[in-house]
Design a protein around this motif. Structure first.
Motif, mmCIF file in Angstrom:
data_model
loop_
_atom_site.group_PDB
_atom_site.id
_atom_site.type_symbol
_atom_site.label_atom_id
_atom_site.label_comp_id
_atom_site.label_asym_id
_atom_site.label_seq_id
_atom_site.Cartn_x
_atom_site.Cartn_y
_atom_site.Cartn_z
ATOM 1 N N ILE A 171 0.697 -1.139 -0.082
ATOM 2 C CA ILE A 171 -0.030 0.040 -0.039
ATOM 3 C C ILE A 171 0.938 1.229 0.115
ATOM 4 O O ILE A 171 0.402 2.453 -0.546
ATOM 5 N N THR A 172 2.098 1.165 0.572
ATOM 6 C CA THR A 172 2.981 2.346 0.640
ATOM 7 C C THR A 172 3.664 2.808 -0.709
ATOM 8 O O THR A 172 3.570 3.936 -1.044
ATOM 9 N N THR A 173 3.894 1.824 -1.541
ATOM 10 C CA THR A 173 4.552 1.901 -2.605
ATOM 11 C C THR A 173 3.600 1.743 -3.966
ATOM 12 O O THR A 173 3.738 2.504 -5.011
ATOM 13 N N GLY A 174 2.529 1.043 -3.561
ATOM 14 C CA GLY A 174 1.370 0.886 -4.872
ATOM 15 C C GLY A 174 1.975 -0.276 -5.684
ATOM 16 O O GLY A 174 1.140 -0.219 -6.964
ATOM 17 N N ILE A 175 3.022 -0.888 -5.470
ATOM 18 C CA ILE A 175 3.388 -1.784 -6.624
ATOM 19 C C ILE A 175 2.742 -2.988 -6.378
ATOM 20 O O ILE A 175 2.868 -3.571 -5.247
ATOM 21 N N ILE A 176 2.293 -3.816 -7.440
ATOM 22 C CA ILE A 176 1.654 -5.105 -7.350
ATOM 23 C C ILE A 176 2.579 -6.185 -7.699
ATOM 24 O O ILE A 176 3.559 -5.996 -8.750
ATOM 25 N N ARG A 177 2.508 -7.408 -7.247
ATOM 26 C CA ARG A 177 3.449 -8.521 -7.445
ATOM 27 C C ARG A 177 2.581 -9.890 -7.212
ATOM 28 O O ARG A 177 1.578 -9.805 -6.584
ATOM 29 N N THR A 178 3.222 -10.958 -8.000
ATOM 30 C CA THR A 178 2.457 -12.087 -7.828
ATOM 31 C C THR A 178 3.503 -12.998 -6.447
ATOM 32 O O THR A 178 4.749 -12.840 -6.493
ATOM 33 N N ILE A 179 2.839 -13.661 -5.480
ATOM 34 C CA ILE A 179 3.498 -14.095 -4.482
ATOM 35 C C ILE A 179 3.303 -15.772 -4.645
ATOM 36 O O ILE A 179 4.158 -16.300 -4.349
ATOM 37 N N ILE A 180 2.155 -16.331 -5.164
ATOM 38 C CA ILE A 180 2.040 -17.712 -5.527
ATOM 39 C C ILE A 180 1.422 -17.982 -6.890
ATOM 40 O O ILE A 180 0.349 -17.184 -7.257
ATOM 41 N N GLY A 181 1.869 -18.985 -7.589
ATOM 42 C CA GLY A 181 1.228 -19.297 -8.877
ATOM 43 C C GLY A 181 1.873 -18.583 -9.931
ATOM 44 O O GLY A 181 2.634 -17.592 -9.908
ATOM 45 N N ASN A 182 1.787 -19.391 -11.303
ATOM 46 C CA ASN A 182 2.695 -18.740 -12.334
ATOM 47 C C ASN A 182 1.664 -18.786 -13.540
ATOM 48 O O ASN A 182 1.995 -18.563 -14.713
ATOM 49 N N GLY A 183 0.170 -18.828 -13.220
ATOM 50 C CA GLY A 183 -0.780 -18.964 -14.395
ATOM 51 C C GLY A 183 -1.245 -20.172 -14.925
ATOM 52 O O GLY A 183 -2.230 -20.083 -15.786
ATOM 53 N N THR A 184 -0.681 -20.995 -14.403
ATOM 54 C CA THR A 184 -0.915 -22.534 -14.988
ATOM 55 C C THR A 184 -2.121 -23.160 -13.925
ATOM 56 O O THR A 184 -1.840 -23.108 -12.526
ATOM 57 N N ALA A 185 -3.116 -23.441 -14.623
ATOM 58 C CA ALA A 185 -4.295 -23.831 -13.601
ATOM 59 C C ALA A 185 -4.099 -25.574 -13.490
ATOM 60 O O ALA A 185 -4.482 -26.246 -14.358
ATOM 61 N N MET A 186 -3.383 -25.703 -12.256
ATOM 62 C CA MET A 186 -3.177 -27.136 -12.030
ATOM 63 C C MET A 186 -2.863 -27.239 -10.385
ATOM 64 O O MET A 186 -2.557 -26.407 -9.784
ATOM 65 N N PHE A 187 -2.573 -28.498 -10.064
ATOM 66 C CA PHE A 187 -1.914 -28.629 -8.528
ATOM 67 C C PHE A 187 -0.644 -29.290 -8.614
ATOM 68 O O PHE A 187 -0.256 -30.119 -9.302
ATOM 69 N N TYR A 188 0.102 -28.256 -8.013
ATOM 70 C CA TYR A 188 1.615 -28.585 -8.200
ATOM 71 C C TYR A 188 2.241 -27.887 -6.774
ATOM 72 O O TYR A 188 2.122 -26.692 -6.578
ATOM 73 N N GLY A 189 2.808 -28.738 -6.076
ATOM 74 C CA GLY A 189 3.648 -28.259 -4.984
ATOM 75 C C GLY A 189 3.419 -28.595 -3.506
ATOM 76 O O GLY A 189 2.513 -27.889 -2.956
ATOM 77 N N GLU A 190 3.723 -29.648 -2.996
ATOM 78 C CA GLU A 190 3.565 -29.993 -1.553
ATOM 79 C C GLU A 190 4.944 -29.721 -0.897
ATOM 80 O O GLU A 190 5.960 -30.282 -1.028
ATOM 81 N N ASN A 191 4.990 -28.936 0.418
ATOM 82 C CA ASN A 191 6.295 -29.005 1.015
ATOM 83 C C ASN A 191 7.566 -28.207 0.327
ATOM 84 O O ASN A 191 8.354 -28.841 0.324
ATOM 85 N N ILE A 192 7.100 -27.382 -0.593
ATOM 86 C CA ILE A 192 8.270 -26.677 -1.372
ATOM 87 C C ILE A 192 7.603 -25.299 -1.134
ATOM 88 O O ILE A 192 6.671 -24.610 -0.681
ATOM 89 N N PRO A 193 8.548 -24.374 -1.671
ATOM 90 C CA PRO A 193 8.444 -22.846 -1.404
ATOM 91 C C PRO A 193 7.234 -22.468 -2.130
ATOM 92 O O PRO A 193 7.104 -22.769 -3.408
ATOM 93 N N ALA A 194 6.241 -21.678 -1.733
ATOM 94 C CA ALA A 194 5.161 -21.310 -2.221
ATOM 95 C C ALA A 194 5.259 -20.516 -3.581
ATOM 96 O O ALA A 194 4.440 -20.792 -4.589
ATOM 97 N N SER A 195 6.391 -19.955 -3.759
ATOM 98 C CA SER A 195 6.686 -19.192 -5.118
ATOM 99 C C SER A 195 6.766 -20.320 -6.264
ATOM 100 O O SER A 195 6.685 -19.787 -7.414
#
Length: 234
Positions: A171-195
């Motif tokens: 909110i301070t800078t107004g910059i938007i970013r993605t924290i989880i997901g790459n745009g692929t609609a699927m299930f992937y990633g257990e016990n790994i970095p959420a990024s």
């Protein structure tokens, strides 16, 4: 013991009863809700579309919207602006800002003091898509923004449903970013970095008091968590 009671709505799909008791008012497809520090309850009334408020004394009023559907994302005084069906809502009583997501294209900000609505995320009104990471949120595109969460350290999280991402705005800078997901609609990633994980049509994001993130990973039919060290699990 806990008891279930209806505090608003008559069962009829109609937006009625402003300035009267909420228990006697009609509400039309309520979606997101949020309670402020003054015990007011704010309701996204999707089908009307407006945002309404039930005050601590039980009186319901319209806070935002004219009741006429619009995807324009126009700025203006709250009761003169027509909005798309609101679905997600979250606010910060301390700063006096309320954020709500439209059905498709944008996230709007409501100033609780001036009662003015302005577009906060969504580059071109009425157009969905994905772009803008690393830049100002007003220039970014979203696609069916759903649940919102505003953290105490000034971060607004967005479940960007059909972009299959959780995104955030400082909110301070107004910059938007993605924290989880790459745009692929699927299930992937257990016990790994959420990024590094993939999610499918997220509809809600939430945090508990310990800083653990929860995601309604709708398309994968799972509730997933991200620990404070950034590891994702089901």
């Amino acid at each position: 013991k806990y008891y279930l009671a209806t505090i608003a709505g008559t069962g009829a799909a109609a937006s009625t009863g402003d300035e009267g008791p909420a228990s006697l008012a009609g509400i039309n497809q309520p979606y997101g809700i949020w309670g402020d520090s003054n015990d007011n309850l704010l309701i996204c009334e999707y089908a009307t579309p407006v945002i309404r408020k039930i005050s601590s004394d039980g009186i319901i009023t319209t806070l935002i919207g004219t009741g006429t559907l619009s995807t324009s994302g126009a700025d203006g005084p709250a009761l003169t602006v027509s909005i798309d069906g609101p679905v997600g809502i979250f606010g910060d009583s301390k700063s006096g800002a309320l954020y709500f997501s439209g059905n498709l294209y944008w996230v709007m900000r409501y100033n609780m003091t001036s009662r003015y609505v302005s577009r906060y995320i969504g580059a071109v009104p009425g157009v969905e898509g994905f772009s803008g990471d690393g830049g100002p949120s007003i220039n970014a595109y979203v696609n069916h923004a759903r649940g919102l969460y505003y953290s105490s350290n000034g971060i607004l999280y967005i479940a960007d449903c059909l972009n299959h991402r959780i995104r955030y705005v400082n909110i301070t800078t107004g910059i938007i970013r993605t924290i989880i997901g790459n745009g692929t609609a699927m299930f992937y990633g257990e016990n790994i970095p959420a990024s590094l994980a993939c999610i499918h049509s997220p509809r809600m994001v939430w945090f508990n008091t310990l800083g653990v993130m929860y995601i309604a990973d709708s398309g994968n039919h799972r509730i997933r968590s991200v620990s404070v060290d950034g590891i994702i699990r089901t």
